[in-house]
Design an enzyme around this catalytic site. Structure first.
Site, mmCIF file in Angstrom:
data_model
loop_
_atom_site.group_PDB
_atom_site.id
_atom_site.type_symbol
_atom_site.label_atom_id
_atom_site.label_comp_id
_atom_site.label_asym_id
_atom_site.label_seq_id
_atom_site.Cartn_x
_atom_site.Cartn_y
_atom_site.Cartn_z
ATOM 1 N N LYS A 162 29.233 -3.441 -22.874
ATOM 2 C CA LYS A 162 28.016 -3.260 -22.428
ATOM 3 C C LYS A 162 26.981 -2.975 -23.359
ATOM 4 O O LYS A 162 25.815 -3.899 -22.896
ATOM 5 C CB LYS A 162 28.062 -1.981 -21.544
ATOM 6 C CG LYS A 162 27.030 -1.403 -20.678
ATOM 7 C CD LYS A 162 26.978 0.125 -20.206
ATOM 8 C CE LYS A 162 28.180 0.107 -18.972
ATOM 9 N NZ LYS A 162 28.014 1.603 -18.443
ATOM 10 N N GLU A 201 35.174 -2.467 -32.416
ATOM 11 C CA GLU A 201 36.081 -3.185 -32.442
ATOM 12 C C GLU A 201 36.087 -4.706 -31.641
ATOM 13 O O GLU A 201 36.479 -5.819 -32.260
ATOM 14 C CB GLU A 201 37.549 -2.698 -31.710
ATOM 15 C CG GLU A 201 38.050 -1.315 -32.352
ATOM 16 C CD GLU A 201 37.481 0.028 -31.442
ATOM 17 O OE1 GLU A 201 38.080 0.780 -31.359
ATOM 18 O OE2 GLU A 201 36.357 -0.196 -31.049
ATOM 19 N N ARG A 254 36.501 2.560 -17.533
ATOM 20 C CA ARG A 254 37.732 2.253 -16.780
ATOM 21 C C ARG A 254 37.734 2.086 -15.334
ATOM 22 O O ARG A 254 38.927 1.957 -14.600
ATOM 23 C CB ARG A 254 38.582 3.725 -17.278
ATOM 24 C CG ARG A 254 38.056 5.050 -16.884
ATOM 25 C CD ARG A 254 38.429 6.235 -17.306
ATOM 26 N NE ARG A 254 37.754 7.489 -17.199
ATOM 27 C CZ ARG A 254 36.698 7.986 -17.683
ATOM 28 N NH1 ARG A 254 36.360 7.294 -18.642
ATOM 29 N NH2 ARG A 254 36.204 8.957 -17.454
#
Length: 557
Positions: free
Chosen positions: A213, A219, A274
């Site tokens: 986003k 990562e 999620r």
């Protein structure tokens, strides 16, 4: 109930606490003999059948749980979510993943603006882009069609899309559309994950989708830079714009990275990671693999459950029933875990996804107003497809700790096999276990039954099953894109119901932040030690010792 009042201070909560003693005097062997009770604990909707008669609950229990829902203002909280109110109060955001799969003509407001046209603008852009790539009109730097996709993301940007992809891989319709194509997911910053993802792939035919986003996730961006280098080394730096696209809202950083901002697909602050599989996060890579028409069916399945959740009375509302039963099991009966047991290998990635949705959403120790909870909330979720799980951890479920189980079955196999001479088909063999296991958990086996079977006396304690172990069964008609969307939405809303009743914020995740900030300090230390020879300092004795050992052994490599 005033917002600052804890749910455990209400009369319905206290009534349920007292009711636990009544339930402890019952056994599922007896409860299952009450046909009227069992009939009332079955709910059908849009081809799905939920049977929760093997829960340690009576009709009185359910009545008390509905009163608890009333005390928790559950109906109003669901309404506030659908109305775009900022129910994620710690981040001051609405929670509108239902808008991601709403029909085009729907109206769902956020800050006075209907967000559905914005959603469909992105979906239409994905439809056009995915068809351009799939048809071969969009080609890579050397003129070859892009047949392989690596989606780079972590957490919600990975687990949800991976679950849907894995479930669709063996669906006859979806697999036909995916012929000649590959979709892989790169999540872990471990270089082994990079190696596994690029093995066997040609940069000339690979398209990389970077999902972040903010375009700052540590990562994800390191993995994205690694794949950018892989493409640049093979095809030159100018190839990046042809071989990399983004799902992000930070167009400035997208452009600085080397990706054409026109090839960035937006999503919004009101989408939690999620809960983002129905946004461009999942829809873009899945549409590139299976075509937008298949993915649109998945969205329609989820939307069907969204409408059911919003409008069905609680007595017939599948996500509400599941959520209330989870609250009952966790906070009253004291069962902290839940096993998710799909009798379908295609759903092998379902439990890991729900593990994140549930444990990141409801793994909270304070109320939405910041008051420490004096009761247990949240669940430990795990699972494995049947019958694999039966040969793994069912031993504990049958004779060890009590762990409520969700059995998920499918009537029509994606890949049926009928062998001549066999008593039943392969799928029937699988489903025999789906039907048998819940009864084995509920009824158990008594010492008297074992004695009647002439089991040696010294083995009777070992072969006794106490039973009275709760489960529920969810039967799907098939496992196509539509059904997969239904299943996802049921669990998303079930988890929200639990949070609404517990009075927590199911839509933030501050627990993931502390480890991130500490990791940044370690990262600086590793850089200083390896590049400038600076000593390890500023850490406790344990961490200092481990870091020194790591650096010493790294220096020899």
């Amino acid at each position: 109930m005033a917002s600052s009042t804890l749910i455990c201070d209400t009369e319905p909560w206290k009534n349920l606490r007292a009711h636990v003693e009544d339930i402890k005097k019952t056994h599922l062997r007896d409860l299952m003999s009450d046909t009227k009770r069992c009939q009332s604990m079955m709910v059908e909707f849009d081809g799905l059948l939920l049977d929760y008669s093997r829960q340690c609950a009576t009709l009185e229990t359910m009545d008390k749980l509905f009163k608890l829902a009333e005390a928790a203002n559950l109906k109003q909280k669901i309404g506030r979510m659908y109305n775009g109110e900022r129910i994620n109060s710690t981040e001051n955001r609405p929670v509108l993943h239902v808008a991601l799969r709403a029909p085009r003509d729907s109206v769902i407001q956020s800050d006075g603006k209907n967000v559905v046209p914005d959603v469909w603008k992105v979906l239409d852009k994905i439809r056009v882009f995915s068809e351009t790539v799939r048809s071969g009109s969009w080609v890579g730097a050397t003129g070859k069609a892009l047949t392989d996709v690596i989606s780079v993301g972590i957490g919600g940007s990975f687990l949800g899309p991976l679950f849907v992809h894995t479930a669709l891989q063996t669906d006859p319709e979806a697999s036909k559309f995916a012929k000649g194509r590959q979709l892989r997911f790169l999540a872990n910053v471990d270089p082994v994950d990079v190696a596994r993802n690029i093995t066997g792939l040609n940069p000339e035919t690979t398209l990389v989708v970077v999902v972040s986003k903010t375009f700052t996730t540590a990562e994800t961006m390191l993995n994205a830079r690694t794949l950018r280098e892989w493409i640049s080394a093979a095809l030159g730096p100018s190839a990046v714009a042809k071989h990399m696209v983004a799902v992000s809202t930070n167009l400035t950083l997208v452009e600085q990275f080397g990706i054409d901002p026109n090839n960035a697909f937006a999503f919004w602050d009101w989408v939690g990671g999620r809960y983002s599989v129905c946004s461009a996060v999942g829809v873009l890579p899945l549409s590139l693999q299976y075509g937008f028409s298949v993915v649109e069916k998945f969205l329609k399945g989820a939307s069907s459950i969204d409408q059911h959740f919003y409008s069905a009375p609680f007595e017939k509302n599948i996500p509400v029933l599941l959520g209330l039963l989870s609250v009952w099991n966790v906070s009253f009966l004291g069962y902290p875990a839940r096993a998710i047991l799909p009798y379908s290998q295609a759903l092998e990635k379902f439990a890991p996804h729900i593990q994140q949705v549930s444990m990141e959403s409801n793994g909270k120790g304070v109320s939405i107003d910041g008051v420490p909870l004096p009761f247990e909330a949240g669940e430990i979720d795990f699972g494995e497809p049947g019958t694999n799980g039966q040969h793994s951890f069912y031993q504990l479920i049958h004779q060890g700790r009590v762990i409520p189980c969700d059995f998920i079955g499918v009537v029509k196999s994606q890949q049926p096999v009928y062998l001549k001479g066999e008593v039943v088909s392969n799928h029937d063999e699988l489903m025999s276990n789906f039907f048998a296991q819940p009864d084995a958990l509920a009824y158990g086996k008594t010492p008297e039954q074992l004695q009647n079977e002439n089991v040696p006396q010294h083995l009777i304690p070992h072969k006794t099953f106490s039973g009275n172990r709760p489960s529920l069964s969810l039967l799907l008609p098939s496992l196509n894109a539509y059904n997969i969307g239904q299943l996802l939405a049921i669990y998303e809303h079930r988890i929200a119901v639990q949070g609404f009743v517990w009075g927590i914020n199911s839509f933030d995740q501050w627990g993931v932040e502390l480890g991130k900030s500490l990791a940044s300090q370690v990262r600086k230390q590793l850089n200083a030690a390896q590049m400038k020879g600076k000593p390890v300092e500023g850490f406790n004795y344990s961490t200092t010792t481990l870091l020194k050992r790591y650096l010493e052994q790294r220096s020899r490599i």
